[in-house]
Design an enzyme around this catalytic site. Structure first.
Site, PDB file in Angstrom:
ATOM      1  CD  GLU A 215      -7.322 -41.683 -54.079  1.00  0.00           C
ATOM      2  OE1 GLU A 215      -6.807 -40.694 -54.658  1.00  0.00           O
ATOM      3  OE2 GLU A 215      -8.487 -41.679 -53.668  1.00  0.00           O
TER       4      GLU A 215
ATOM      5  CG  PHE B 209      -9.885 -44.038 -56.891  1.00  0.00           C
ATOM      6  CD1 PHE B 209     -10.160 -43.327 -58.063  1.00  0.00           C
ATOM      7  CD2 PHE B 209     -10.940 -44.409 -56.081  1.00  0.00           C
ATOM      8  CE1 PHE B 209     -11.467 -42.986 -58.393  1.00  0.00           C
ATOM      9  CE2 PHE B 209     -12.256 -44.071 -56.413  1.00  0.00           C
ATOM     10  CZ  PHE B 209     -12.520 -43.358 -57.570  1.00  0.00           C
TER      11      PHE B 209
ATOM     12  NE  ARG C  58     -21.201 -51.351 -53.606  1.00  0.00           N
ATOM     13  CZ  ARG C  58     -22.481 -51.388 -53.977  1.00  0.00           C
ATOM     14  NH1 ARG C  58     -22.835 -51.983 -55.103  1.00  0.00           N
ATOM     15  NH2 ARG C  58     -23.408 -50.824 -53.233  1.00  0.00           N
TER      16      ARG C  58
END
Lengths: 314, 281
Positions: free
Chosen positions: A58, A83, A167
Site C-alpha cells: 500500500e 491500510f 462494506r
C-alpha cells in the site's frame, strides 16, 4: 422497512468510477490486491488498461499514485481504510499531502461494520489521521446517492481527497432526482430545535431513525448529515449550536480525532455548546456480524435516542 | 563524448560541488557527504542526459528526475542553479527561513524539482508512478531516480522495484549511489543491503555497475539504459562519500554536518584548485 433499497457505499464507489471512466480518459485506478472487495474491480472490467494492481504494497501504491498525479493524470488509489489511511499514512502525508497532489484515496471497509474480520481490519482512526494532514479533504458519504456524488465531486476537485466507504449495505434515503452535492456542505435532513444530531456515514440513517423516535417522545431533534469532515461546514454547525443549544455527534469512528472532535474544536472556539459524542469509545472492535457489532458499540438509533433523552433531561 | 564535452562536465561538477559547500556552510546544516558523492551524477544528468528546459521548468514532455535520497538536495539545487533554473547566488539561502530552497526538495517552490521528497523510500515509488503515467499518456520522456545505498534498507524501495519490473517500465531508470556510508556508519555494519546488483537483477532489472565518478562509464550506462526494452534499468554506481573535499572523503561524520568557516575556506580552496586544473586541460 423491507422495501428500502440497500447498497454498500463501496459498490457505489465502483459504479461511480466506471461511470466517470467513460467520461474522463485521465482517470486511472490503483488497487492493492483488493479490487474485488473495494469494488474497483467494476472499473477494471470496463477499463482493464487503466486499472493497475500494485499487489499487497500500500505504501508503494500511494506514492505511485502521487507520481501519476504529478504527470497530470487523476489517480484513485484504493485499499481498506486500515491500510490506505493507516499503513500508508506517511506516504499520504509526504508524497500526496505535502506536495498537494491531485490523488483521490478511495478507502473502503471503514469502521466497525467490517464485521467478522475483527479489530485488525476495523479502522476507526482514519478520519483522525487524514484530517490532520494540511489540505486534505475528508469525506464519509451516507448512502449510495451521496457516495456516487462524492466520487464525482472528488474527481472534479483539484487536490488530495480521502473518501471513506463501507462494506455493509445501507439504506438509500436520498432521492437522486433532486440531490445536490457540494464538498464542505452539510444538509439538514430534519428540522428541530431541542438538540442537533450531526452524523456521517452509516450513522446518518441511524440519526434519522432516532430523530423520528425522539419526535414521538416530544423531543425536537435537528438531524444533520455532514459528509465532509474536512473542511467542516462551520456555518451549519454554528447555526445548529446557536439554535438548538445541544449537539450530539455520531460517527462510525473513534470518538478521538473524528467528526466529534472536529465539531467540539469549532464550538469551543466560536460558540461554546454542550456536546455528546456517539462513536467508538477508545477501544478496539472484535469479530461478529456487522449489525450486532453496531448495536453493541452503541452505533445505533437506539443509543442516539438514549443519549438525546439523557442530554435533554427526559 | 568528446574531450571538450568531458572537460565541460568536469568543470560543471566542480561548480556543483562548490554550490554544495556554499549552501551547507550558509545553512549551518544539510548533507554534504551524499551531495558530493552524487555531484558527478547530478552534473551528468542536468548537463548531458536529461531533456529539460531551464526556461520552461514545467514543460510537459521533459524527462523527470526524482531525488529519492532527498537529503542530498544541496547537490540537486547546485546542479539546477548551474544549469540555469535559478540564480547560483540563491544557493547560499539554503535552509534559510524565507528561502524557497527547502532542506529537502519541494516541487512547488524550487524550479526544476519534479517531486517533493525527503522521506526515504518514497521518491522511487513516485518515479515509478511517473514512468507508468508517461507510458499511459503516450509520452516518450524518461524518468530517473537516485537512491542512497542506505535508503534501499527501506522496504518500500523493493515494493517500488517489484512494481517497475512487473509493469516492464523501460522508461524508468533507478540509480543507486553506493558510497558505502550512512549516518550511523558503514552500511554493511548498520544493516547490510549487499549484494545490491544481484538483488536488483532478481527483482527483474537490467543492472549496470559503474564508477560514479567516471563520465565515460556514465554515458555508456545511460545509453544502454535507453536501448533496453521490456525491463527497467538500475545503475549501481560506486562512489566516494564527500568526493572532492579531502577531509570529507570517506567520512560518515560528514553525512549531515555543515562545514564551519575554516572548513569552508579549505573546501572552497580545494575545489577552486580542481576547477583551475580542469580549465587548464
Amino acid at each position: 422497512m423491507a422495501d428500502v433499497k440497500k447498497i454498500a457505499t463501496r459498490d457505489s464507489y465502483g459504479n461511480a468510477l466506471k461511470e466517470l471512466g467513460q467520461l474522463h480518459d485521465d482517470l486511472i485506478v490503483f488497487d492493492a490486491d483488493l479490487a474485488g472487495a473495494t469494488k474497483t474491480g467494476t472499473f477494471k472490467k470496463a477499463f482493464p488498461d487503466r486499472h493497475f494492481n500494485c499487489g499487497i504494497a500500500e505504501g508503494n501504491m500511494i506514492a505511485v499514485a502521487a507520481g501519476a498525479a504529478a504527470m497530470g493524470l487523476v489517480p484513485f488509489a484504493s485499499s481498506f481504510a486500515m491500510f490506505a489511511a493507516g499503513r500508508a499514512f506517511e506516504q499520504v502525508r509526504n508524497s500526496i499531502g505535502y506536495p498537494h497532489l491531485n490523488v483521490k484515496i478511495g478507502a473502503t471497509h471503514g469502521g466497525i461494520s467490517v464485521g467478522e474480520d475483527g479489530a485488525s481490519h476495523q479502522c476507526c482512526e482514519d478520519f483522525a489521521l487524514m484530517r490532520s494532514i494540511p489540505g486534505m479533504v475528508v469525506m464519509s458519504p451516507a448512502d449510495d446517492v451521496e457516495a456516487r456524488a462524492a466520487v464525482k465531486a472528488a474527481y472534479e476537485y483539484e487536490g488530495p481527497v480521502y473518501l471513506r466507504f463501507g462494506r455493509l449495505a445501507v439504506p438509500v434515503f436520498h432521492d437522486e432526482a433532486d440531490f445536490k452535492f457540494e464538498i464542505g456542505k452539510g444538509e439538514v435532513l430534519q428540522e428541530g430545535g431541542d438538540v442537533a444530531i450531526i452524523a456521517n456515514g452509516l450513522l446518518v440513517n441511524e440519526a434519522m431513525e432516532a430523530g423520528k423516535t425522539l419526535a414521538e417522545a416530544g423531543i425536537s431533534a435537528r438531524v444533520i448529515n455532514l459528509c465532509t469532515i474536512k473542511p467542516l461546514d462551520e456555518e451549519l454547525v454554528l447555526k445548529a449550536a446557536r439554535e438548538c443549544g445541544k449537539i450530539i455527534t455520531c460517527e462510525e469512528h473513534s470518538i478521538i480525532g473524528g467528526l466529534g472532535e472536529a465539531v467540539c474544536a469549532l464550538l469551543s472556539e466560536k460558540c461554546p455548546t454542550p456536546v455528546r459524542r456517539v462513536g467508538v469509545n477508545d477501544e478496539f472492535g472484535h469479530s461478529g456480524p456487522a449489525a450486532a457489532l453496531l448495536k453493541q458499540f452503541g452505533l445505533s438509533a437506539e443509543h442516539i435516542v438514549e443519549t438525546a433523552k439523557d442530554f435533554c433531561g427526559k | 563524448m568528446t574531450a571538450s564535452e568531458k572537460k565541460q562536465l568536469m568543470a560543471a561538477a566542480c561548480k556543483v560541488r562548490m554550490g554544495v559547500v556554499e549552501g551547507t556552510h550558509s545553512a549551518k546544516a544539510g548533507h554534504p557527504g551524499g551531495s558530493l558523492s552524487a555531484a558527478d551524477l547530478f552534473t551528468y544528468l542536468y548537463f548531458k542526459e536529461l531533456n529539460v528546459d531551464p526556461k520552461n521548468p514545467r514543460w510537459e514532455d521533459r524527462d523527470r528526475f526524482v531525488l529519492s535520497k532527498g537529503h542530498t538536495a544541496p547537490g540537486l539545487y547546485a546542479a539546477l542553479a548551474n544549469r540555469g533554473f535559478f540564480p547560483v547566488d540563491d544557493l547560499s539561502t539554503l535552509r534559510h527561513i524565507d528561502s524557497y530552497l527547502q532542506g529537502h526538495p519541494n516541487m512547488n517552490t524550487v524550479p526544476g524539482v519534479d517531486m517533493s521528497t525527503g522521506s526515504l523510500g518514497q521518491g522511487v515509488s513516485c518515479a515509478a508512478g511517473m514512468a507508468l503515467a508517461a507510458r499511459r499518456m503516450g509520452k516518450s520522456c524518461r524518468v530517473y531516480t537516485l537512491l542512497g545505498d542506505g535508503e534501499i534498507q527501506e522496504g518500500q524501495v523493493w515494493e517500488a522495484m517489484m512494481f517497475a519490473a512487473h509493469y516492464k517500465l523501460d522508461n524508468f531508470c533507478a540509480i543507486v549511489d553506493n558510497n558505502g556510508l550512512q549516518i550511523d556508519g558503514p552500511i554493511d555494519q548498520v544493516m547490510s543491503p549487499y549484494p545490491i546488483p544481484e538483488k536488483l537483477k532478481a527483482f527483474g532489472f537490467s543492472v549496470i555497475e559503474i564508477d560514479g565518478h567516471d563520465f565515460d562509464q556514465m554515458e555508456a550506462a545511460f545509453e544502454k539504459a535507453k536501448a533496453t526494452k521490456g525491463a527497467p534499468t538500475a545503475i549501481v554506481m560506486k562512489t566516494t562519500k564527500g568526493k572532492g573535499v579531502s577531509y570529507m572523503e570517506g567520512q560518515a561524520g560528514w553525512h549531515g554536518k555543515a562545514p564551519n568557516d575554516e572548513e569552508y575556506e579549505i573546501a572552497m580552496k580545494e575545489l577552486r584548485a580542481q576547477l583551475a586544473e580542469v580549465e587548464a586541460m
